[in-house]
Design a protein around this motif. Structure first.
Motif, short mmCIF file in Angstrom:
data_model
loop_
_atom_site.label_atom_id
_atom_site.label_comp_id
_atom_site.label_asym_id
_atom_site.label_seq_id
_atom_site.Cartn_x
_atom_site.Cartn_y
_atom_site.Cartn_z
N VAL A 123 78.43 97.20 59.63
CA VAL A 123 78.25 97.40 58.19
C VAL A 123 79.60 97.50 57.49
CG1 VAL A 123 77.37 99.00 56.44
CG2 VAL A 123 75.98 98.45 58.43
N ALA A 124 80.53 98.24 58.10
CA ALA A 124 81.86 98.42 57.49
C ALA A 124 82.64 97.11 57.40
CB ALA A 124 82.65 99.45 58.31
N VAL A 125 82.35 96.16 58.28
CA VAL A 125 83.04 94.86 58.23
C VAL A 125 82.29 93.90 57.31
CG1 VAL A 125 83.75 92.85 59.59
CG2 VAL A 125 84.01 95.15 60.53
N TYR A 126 80.98 93.84 57.44
CA TYR A 126 80.19 92.83 56.74
C TYR A 126 80.13 93.06 55.23
CZ TYR A 126 75.99 90.57 54.92
OH TYR A 126 75.12 89.85 54.14
N VAL A 127 79.87 94.29 54.81
CA VAL A 127 79.64 94.55 53.38
C VAL A 127 80.88 94.24 52.53
CG1 VAL A 127 79.05 96.31 51.68
CG2 VAL A 127 77.79 96.19 53.84
N PRO A 128 82.08 94.77 52.86
CA PRO A 128 83.24 94.40 52.04
C PRO A 128 83.53 92.90 52.06
CG PRO A 128 83.73 96.30 53.41
CD PRO A 128 82.45 95.75 53.90
N LEU A 129 83.37 92.27 53.23
CA LEU A 129 83.62 90.83 53.33
C LEU A 129 82.68 90.05 52.41
CD1 LEU A 129 85.02 88.43 54.70
CD2 LEU A 129 83.30 88.57 56.52
N THR A 130 81.40 90.39 52.43
CA THR A 130 80.44 89.69 51.59
C THR A 130 80.68 89.95 50.10
OG1 THR A 130 78.79 89.92 53.35
CG2 THR A 130 77.98 89.33 51.17
N LEU A 131 81.03 91.18 49.76
CA LEU A 131 81.32 91.49 48.35
C LEU A 131 82.52 90.70 47.86
CD1 LEU A 131 80.77 95.35 48.05
CD2 LEU A 131 79.41 93.53 47.02
N ILE A 132 83.58 90.62 48.66
CA ILE A 132 84.79 89.89 48.25
C ILE A 132 84.49 88.41 48.08
CG2 ILE A 132 87.09 89.18 49.00
CD1 ILE A 132 87.34 91.93 50.35
N VAL A 133 83.79 87.82 49.04
CA VAL A 133 83.47 86.40 48.96
C VAL A 133 82.53 86.13 47.79
CG1 VAL A 133 82.37 84.47 50.16
CG2 VAL A 133 83.83 86.04 51.43
N VAL A 146 79.69 85.03 60.15
CA VAL A 146 78.49 84.17 60.11
C VAL A 146 77.49 84.70 59.09
CG1 VAL A 146 76.57 83.25 61.45
CG2 VAL A 146 78.82 83.51 62.51
N SER A 147 77.22 85.99 59.13
CA SER A 147 76.24 86.57 58.19
C SER A 147 76.73 86.50 56.76
CB SER A 147 75.96 88.02 58.59
OG SER A 147 75.37 88.10 59.87
N ALA A 148 78.04 86.70 56.54
CA ALA A 148 78.59 86.60 55.20
C ALA A 148 78.48 85.17 54.68
CB ALA A 148 80.04 87.07 55.18
N TRP A 149 78.80 84.19 55.53
CA TRP A 149 78.65 82.78 55.14
C TRP A 149 77.20 82.46 54.81
CZ3 TRP A 149 75.68 79.05 57.64
CH2 TRP A 149 75.85 77.73 57.18
N LYS A 150 76.29 83.02 55.59
CA LYS A 150 74.87 82.73 55.39
C LYS A 150 74.31 83.41 54.14
CE LYS A 150 70.52 81.76 56.51
NZ LYS A 150 69.92 82.39 55.31
N GLY A 151 74.77 84.63 53.82
CA GLY A 151 74.08 85.41 52.80
C GLY A 151 74.80 85.62 51.49
N PHE A 152 76.05 85.15 51.35
CA PHE A 152 76.79 85.48 50.13
C PHE A 152 76.24 84.77 48.90
CE2 PHE A 152 78.81 81.42 50.79
CZ PHE A 152 79.23 81.03 49.54
N GLY A 153 75.49 83.68 49.09
CA GLY A 153 75.01 82.90 47.95
C GLY A 153 74.14 83.68 46.99
N TYR A 154 73.26 84.52 47.52
CA TYR A 154 72.37 85.31 46.66
C TYR A 154 73.17 86.30 45.83
CZ TYR A 154 68.63 88.48 45.27
OH TYR A 154 67.77 89.27 44.54
N SER A 155 74.07 87.02 46.47
CA SER A 155 74.91 87.98 45.75
C SER A 155 75.80 87.28 44.74
CB SER A 155 75.76 88.79 46.74
OG SER A 155 74.95 89.54 47.61
N MET A 156 76.26 86.09 45.08
CA MET A 156 77.08 85.31 44.16
C MET A 156 76.32 85.02 42.87
SD MET A 156 78.33 81.37 44.62
CE MET A 156 76.59 80.87 44.44
N LEU A 157 75.05 84.64 42.98
CA LEU A 157 74.26 84.35 41.78
C LEU A 157 74.02 85.61 40.95
CD1 LEU A 157 71.59 81.77 43.01
CD2 LEU A 157 73.74 81.37 41.83
#
Length: 288
Positions: A75-85, A160-171
């Motif tokens: 969680v500590a790695v994935y969440v900041p990475l996804t938010l930044i992307v 992998v999870s950030a690449w897969k899921g960032f699109g929804y948060s991006m919108l």
């Protein structure tokens, strides 16, 4: 009184179908899982009430504590990475005028891709003869065992999870950016504010509701990660990716120890709830 009750009753009738589905598929299963965690329920449907024995067993289970640590690190790695992307791509799309819809669709495409398919593709990318190690080999660097080293496997799965899921948060963030009045940014630009000052003083505070929403849903998503782990590592190597949700699957659908699996599930529920409340306490501040 009849007039005062008419609007609430009408509204309730409109939401009743969704409310019934929510009760059937969300609330009742959660209550059933809480009850099951107090039993030794097995695959045959036989059970005995054992009280808090499963929770006592949990406290003495070294695998559970390993799983908890792995989940928190992920969680500590994935969440900041996804938010930044997500925030970075949303800011870029907000500046694009030509072919904005095309770029938006291309960036959103990974989100609608199957997790299993994404896991298979990225497993090949990470392998010794895969794309990344092929590039490293041409650069004179040795192959890297991304999925075989305990120190690298969690960051690799988070990518992998950030690449897969960032699109929804991006919108979501892009919609938040579109809701910011352009007059605010224009006035700051006229006053001589730099790009960073406009972002820090205007964009970021006004984007706070969207950021808080994205932070909560991405945190919950991180705690519930299963598909990527199942397809790419199977909980290994040496339980380095053995998350809580994978432990629930392992105990419930491999060992058929449903009571103990439900106990893991209740711990996961409590953990997500506590983290969400902490996020609301420190990040929401009543302004969202």
């Amino acid at each position: 009184m009849r007039h005062r009750l008419r609007d609430p009753v009408t509204g309730l009738l409109f939401v009743l179908p969704v409310l019934v589905l929510f009760l059937i598929f969300r609330i009742f299963p959660s209550l059933a899982a809480a009850g099951m965690s107090l039993t030794n329920w097995n695959i045959g449907g036989e059970w005995d009430f054992i009280g808090a024995d499963n929770y006592a067993r949990l406290l003495d289970d070294a695998i559970f504590w390993t799983s908890l640590r792995v989940t928190l690190v992920y969680v500590a790695v994935y969440v900041p990475l996804t938010l930044i992307v997500s925030l970075g791509t949303a800011l870029l799309l907000n500046q694009v005028v030509f072919l904005r819809g095309l770029f938006r669709g291309m960036l959103f495409l990974p989100y609608v891709t199957s997790f299993v398919l994404a896991g298979v593709i990225w497993r090949w990318i990470y392998e010794f003869d895969g794309l990344i190690n092929g590039i490293l080999g041409k650069a004179g660097l040795g192959p890297v065992a991304f999925l075989e080293q305990s120190s690298l496997v969690l960051p690799a799965l988070a990518v992998v999870s950030a690449w897969k899921g960032f699109g929804y948060s991006m919108l979501i963030l892009l919609a938040g950016l579109k809701a910011i009045p352009g007059s605010y940014l224009e006035a700051a630009r006229v006053d001589g504010a730099s790009a960073w000052q406009r972002f820090h003083r205007i964009t970021l505070p006004l984007l706070k509701p969207a950021l808080f929403f994205v932070l909560v849903i991405e945190t919950i998503s991180a705690f519930q990660t299963f598909d990527t782990v199942y397809v790419m590592t199977g909980g290994g190597p040496a339980r380095a990716t053995y998350t809580l949700i994978y432990g629930i699957y392992d105990h419930g659908f491999r060992s058929f120890d449903f009571g103990y699996a439900a106990t893991w599930g209740m711990v996961l529920f409590a953990l997500v709830l506590i983290v969400s409340l902490i996020q609301r306490r420190f990040l929401d501040r009543g302004n969202t």
